[in-house]
Design an enzyme around this catalytic site. Structure first.
Site, short mmCIF file in Angstrom:
data_model
loop_
_atom_site.label_atom_id
_atom_site.label_comp_id
_atom_site.label_asym_id
_atom_site.label_seq_id
_atom_site.Cartn_x
_atom_site.Cartn_y
_atom_site.Cartn_z
N ASN A 112 0.85 -1.17 0.03
CA ASN A 112 -0.09 0.04 -0.30
C ASN A 112 1.06 1.46 0.02
O ASN A 112 0.53 2.37 0.23
CB ASN A 112 -0.96 0.07 0.94
CG ASN A 112 -0.46 -0.15 2.62
OD1 ASN A 112 0.92 -0.29 2.50
ND2 ASN A 112 -1.02 -0.13 3.61
N GLU A 126 8.91 5.60 16.19
CA GLU A 126 9.38 5.59 14.81
C GLU A 126 10.21 6.40 14.21
O GLU A 126 11.25 5.67 13.39
CB GLU A 126 8.04 5.34 13.97
CG GLU A 126 7.03 4.23 14.31
CD GLU A 126 5.61 4.09 13.57
OE1 GLU A 126 5.49 4.99 12.67
OE2 GLU A 126 4.93 3.47 13.78
P1 CMP Z 1 0.90 0.21 7.41
O1 CMP Z 1 0.28 1.28 7.71
O2 CMP Z 1 2.39 0.18 7.28
O3 CMP Z 1 0.77 -0.69 8.91
C1 CMP Z 1 0.74 -2.14 8.95
C2 CMP Z 1 0.87 -2.74 7.46
O4 CMP Z 1 0.49 -4.24 7.37
C3 CMP Z 1 -0.27 -2.18 6.72
O5 CMP Z 1 0.27 -0.74 6.29
C4 CMP Z 1 -0.31 -2.97 5.46
O6 CMP Z 1 1.02 -2.96 4.51
C5 CMP Z 1 -0.24 -4.48 6.28
N1 CMP Z 1 -1.43 -4.70 6.44
C6 CMP Z 1 -2.58 -4.32 7.46
N2 CMP Z 1 -3.76 -5.06 7.34
C7 CMP Z 1 -3.53 -5.86 6.44
C8 CMP Z 1 -4.33 -7.04 5.89
N3 CMP Z 1 -5.73 -7.32 6.23
N4 CMP Z 1 -3.60 -7.85 5.00
C9 CMP Z 1 -2.46 -7.65 4.62
N5 CMP Z 1 -1.68 -6.62 4.83
C10 CMP Z 1 -2.26 -5.95 5.79
#
Ligand code: CMP
Length: 133
Positions: A112, A126
């Site tokens: 993402n 962080e």
């Molecule tokens: P981030 O904001 O970096 O925080 C945790 C990360 O886990 C999130 O962005 C995504 O990249 C990943 N993530 C969160 N929820 C899911 C999910 N349901 N399936 C796969 N990846 C996830």
């Protein structure tokens, strides 16, 4: 003014989106305080995402975040934490508002494009993680 941390993730780095995402951040009023490119190892990524250790997506997330370089950025603005979360959009790009970074550039809920700190206290932790001292 306060601080927050963004990380441009491996999907966006490999897609050549560093410049576009940095422009989006600066055009939204953020000041870049510190920035670097690193390739995290599984130990580092595991420590950073320790809070998600029990989640079913944890192993896949660590594999993704160590699949290539990332660009951590320490950012400054008014209401930095909430403002950054607003402009990056929802975790899942399908649910993100039009014009947000994830709507524009993210591939999936995991891949993402960008991370943002979720609170002032986590922003401090962080930023120190990537920019000690
Ligand atoms: P981030 O904001 O970096 O925080 C945790 C990360 O886990 C999130 O962005 C995504 O990249 C990943 N993530 C969160 N929820 C899911 C999910 N349901 N399936 C796969 N990846 C996830």
């Amino acid at each position: 003014m306060n601080q927050t941390l963004a990380i441009i993730k491996p999907d966006a780095v490999s897609a050549g989106l560093i410049g576009k995402i940095l422009s989006h951040l600066e055009d939204s009023g953020f000041i870049v305080e510190d920035i670097k490119m690193i390739h995290m190892d599984p130990h580092q990524a595991g420590k950073f995402y320790e809070i998600h250790k029990e989640q079913p997506f944890y192993d896949s997330l660590i594999k993704f975040m160590t699949s290539g370089p990332v660009v951590p950025i320490s950012l400054k603005s008014n209401n930095a934490v909430s403002k950054l979360r607003q402009i990056i959009g929802a975790t899942d790009p399908d649910e993100a508002d039009e014009g947000t970074i994830r709507k524009l550039y993210a591939e999936s809920k995991e891949r993402n494009a960008i991370h943002a700190s979720d609170s002032n206290s986590n922003a401090t932790i962080e930023i120190a993680f990537f920019f000690p001292g």
